[in-house]
Design an enzyme around this catalytic site. Structure first.
Site, mmCIF file in Angstrom:
data_model
loop_
_atom_site.group_PDB
_atom_site.id
_atom_site.type_symbol
_atom_site.label_atom_id
_atom_site.label_comp_id
_atom_site.label_asym_id
_atom_site.label_seq_id
_atom_site.Cartn_x
_atom_site.Cartn_y
_atom_site.Cartn_z
ATOM 1 N N THR A 17 55.129 -27.315 74.853
ATOM 2 C CA THR A 17 54.461 -26.020 74.987
ATOM 3 C C THR A 17 53.059 -26.130 74.402
ATOM 4 O O THR A 17 52.880 -26.778 73.370
ATOM 5 C CB THR A 17 55.255 -24.972 74.171
ATOM 6 O OG1 THR A 17 56.510 -24.794 74.804
ATOM 7 C CG2 THR A 17 54.524 -23.652 74.055
ATOM 8 N N ARG B 43 66.430 -16.223 80.291
ATOM 9 C CA ARG B 43 66.156 -16.550 78.887
ATOM 10 C C ARG B 43 64.639 -16.519 78.612
ATOM 11 O O ARG B 43 63.843 -17.031 79.382
ATOM 12 C CB ARG B 43 66.720 -17.939 78.559
ATOM 13 C CG ARG B 43 66.492 -18.394 77.114
ATOM 14 C CD ARG B 43 65.282 -19.273 76.964
ATOM 15 N NE ARG B 43 65.155 -19.832 75.622
ATOM 16 C CZ ARG B 43 64.065 -20.488 75.188
ATOM 17 N NH1 ARG B 43 63.047 -20.667 75.987
ATOM 18 N NH2 ARG B 43 64.013 -20.947 73.963
ATOM 19 N N VAL B 44 64.279 -15.935 77.475
ATOM 20 C CA VAL B 44 62.878 -15.930 77.020
ATOM 21 C C VAL B 44 62.847 -16.506 75.612
ATOM 22 O O VAL B 44 63.665 -16.132 74.768
ATOM 23 C CB VAL B 44 62.301 -14.488 77.021
ATOM 24 C CG1 VAL B 44 60.906 -14.455 76.412
ATOM 25 C CG2 VAL B 44 62.273 -13.924 78.435
ATOM 26 N N ASP C 212 60.269 -18.055 72.207
ATOM 27 C CA ASP C 212 59.312 -17.482 71.249
ATOM 28 C C ASP C 212 57.879 -17.405 71.795
ATOM 29 O O ASP C 212 57.083 -16.580 71.349
ATOM 30 C CB ASP C 212 59.282 -18.353 69.982
ATOM 31 C CG ASP C 212 58.819 -19.781 70.293
ATOM 32 O OD1 ASP C 212 59.299 -20.354 71.303
ATOM 33 O OD2 ASP C 212 57.985 -20.330 69.546
ATOM 34 N N THR D 71 55.783 -24.487 68.531
ATOM 35 C CA THR D 71 56.408 -25.154 69.661
ATOM 36 C C THR D 71 57.795 -25.607 69.213
ATOM 37 O O THR D 71 58.040 -25.756 68.019
ATOM 38 C CB THR D 71 55.551 -26.346 70.146
ATOM 39 O OG1 THR D 71 56.211 -26.989 71.242
ATOM 40 C CG2 THR D 71 55.305 -27.366 69.062
ATOM 41 N N GLY D 72 58.689 -25.801 70.175
ATOM 42 C CA GLY D 72 60.045 -26.222 69.815
ATOM 43 C C GLY D 72 61.064 -25.165 70.184
ATOM 44 O O GLY D 72 60.779 -24.301 71.013
ATOM 45 N N VAL D 73 62.218 -25.219 69.573
ATOM 46 C CA VAL D 73 63.315 -24.321 69.952
ATOM 47 C C VAL D 73 62.997 -22.868 69.550
ATOM 48 O O VAL D 73 63.043 -22.490 68.374
ATOM 49 C CB VAL D 73 64.645 -24.796 69.325
ATOM 50 C CG1 VAL D 73 65.757 -23.790 69.576
ATOM 51 C CG2 VAL D 73 65.023 -26.135 69.945
ATOM 52 N N GLY D 74 62.681 -22.089 70.569
ATOM 53 C CA GLY D 74 62.160 -20.750 70.343
ATOM 54 C C GLY D 74 63.099 -19.815 69.623
ATOM 55 O O GLY D 74 62.663 -18.938 68.877
HETATM 56 N N1 ASP Z 1 59.044 -22.785 72.305
HETATM 57 C C1 ASP Z 1 59.411 -22.940 73.687
HETATM 58 C C2 ASP Z 1 60.572 -22.065 74.000
HETATM 59 O O1 ASP Z 1 61.478 -21.970 73.194
HETATM 60 C C3 ASP Z 1 59.769 -24.320 74.093
HETATM 61 C C4 ASP Z 1 58.907 -25.430 73.630
HETATM 62 O O2 ASP Z 1 58.030 -25.301 72.792
HETATM 63 O O3 ASP Z 1 59.149 -26.519 74.145
HETATM 64 O O4 ASP Z 1 60.626 -21.530 75.074
#
Ligand code: ASP
Length: 332
Positions: free
Chosen positions: A193, A221-222, A224, A244-247
């Site tokens: 992201t 699904r939405v 962060d 970034t990462g698991v929202g």
């Molecule tokens: N943060 C993003 C989400 O959870 C995913 C990502 O950063 O890869 O949608």
């Protein structure tokens, strides 16, 4: 920073008062009074742009906007649009991986120096969600538009319909269908992201964040990234943060807002990002199956980042040149 300097100065001043009164009370005391030197004000670094991961072309674009006197808002919009248009980035915009039903749904948000913000969530068929988010901010009384409503609004604003699935992501999806048992992949590699923060020549801060979200997510699904306060937050008096990462984990701690508030209380961007990740890990003791990276900038143009697992980097561009910055991690 300001508050820390203030506290430091106040305690020095208090020490000065105590030593002055001690001298009055005891006339034999000959120790010279300590001179209190005010700390030199930190000179803001401006302009400057930072973004999650090593997106050279995106920061380059944002830097061109800033260098030609453009606003931080234009810089972050045009910067992240580079990744939205890049079909080889399979986590953002056109070419992003689809949900588990095979549809590419995009999330993005943008925030300006005055706290104005706009966001689109779960929007299909439009390649530049960040620009639609900006239109939501500037042309409507709302902040978030979702799904079909966001798409309809985008057409009304002149955006064109595009197929966001590429040959590559279509093939990957078909492979995934064969083996996945229709389960969303949550792993530490699932990222990229782009969250971007910039300060322009006037010293004003803006930010943007855009993503196709988690690959093969449940439809609807939405994460962060389009949520103001979670994936992005800007306060022009203090600084900005993005994630970034698991929202899901970032939303649970309202991560970016938390980091900006920690900076307001005197933490550096680096310290604030570390504290943000630690708060998440307190709720996930011993869980090692997800990655999160935070990135922050303060009003002085100081930056910092921190992540759960090694591997997260951020790119910085200023008068000092451009740099890919490795960050330290909770699990090293
Ligand atoms: N943060 C993003 C989400 O959870 C995913 C990502 O950063 O890869 O949608």
């Amino acid at each position: 920073m300001k508050r820390r300097n203030f506290l430091k100065n106040s305690s020095l001043t208090a020490a000065g008062l105590v030593s002055a009164s001690a001298m009055v009370a005891c006339k034999t005391e000959t120790k010279p009074e300590e001179t209190v030197v005010a700390p030199a004000p930190v000179k803001p670094i401006k302009p400057i742009v930072v973004c999650t991961w090593n997106f050279l072309n995106a920061t380059d674009k944002a830097w061109q906007v800033l260098k030609s006197g453009g606003s931080s808002l234009d810089a972050v919009e045009q910067g992240v649009m580079v990744e939205e248009a890049d079909v080889t980035n399979e986590t953002v915009g056109k070419g992003g991986r689809p949900d588990r039903d095979g549809n590419v749904t995009l999330d993005a948000c943008i925030m300006d120096k005055d706290g104005n913000c706009g966001s689109v969530v779960c929007m299909q068929n439009i390649a530049h969600p960040v620009s639609v988010a900006r239109k939501v901010m500037e042309e409507t009384p709302h902040i978030i538009l979702a799904g079909k409503g966001a798409e309809k609004f985008a057409y009304e604003q002149g955006f064109k319909k595009e197929n966001l699935l590429t040959e590559s992501t279509r093939k990957q999806y078909q492979e995934w269908l064969k083996t996945s048992k229709y389960e969303t992949i949550i792993n530490i590699e699932n990222h990229d992201t782009i969250g971007m923060l910039a300060i322009d020549e006037k010293g004003d801060i803006a930010g943007a964040c855009t993503t196709s979200g988690m690959a093969y997510k449940i439809a609807g699904r939405v994460g962060d990234s389009p949520i103001i306060g979670a994936g992005l937050f800007v306060d022009n008096e203090v600084g900005g943060a993005t994630a970034t990462g698991v929202g899901e984990e970032v939303i649970r701690t309202v991560g970016s807002f938390l980091i900006v508030e920690l900076m307001r209380q005197g933490k550096s961007p680096q310290e604030a990002c570390e504290e943000g990740v630690k708060r998440i890990m307190q709720k996930n003791k011993d869980r090692k199956d997800f990655q999160i990276g935070f990135l922050a900038i303060n009003k002085n143009g100081e930056t910092g980042g921190y992540c759960v697992h090694p591997g997260f980097t951020y790119r910085e561009y200023s008068e000092k040149g451009h740099e890919n910055k490795e960050v330290t991690s909770f699990y090293s």
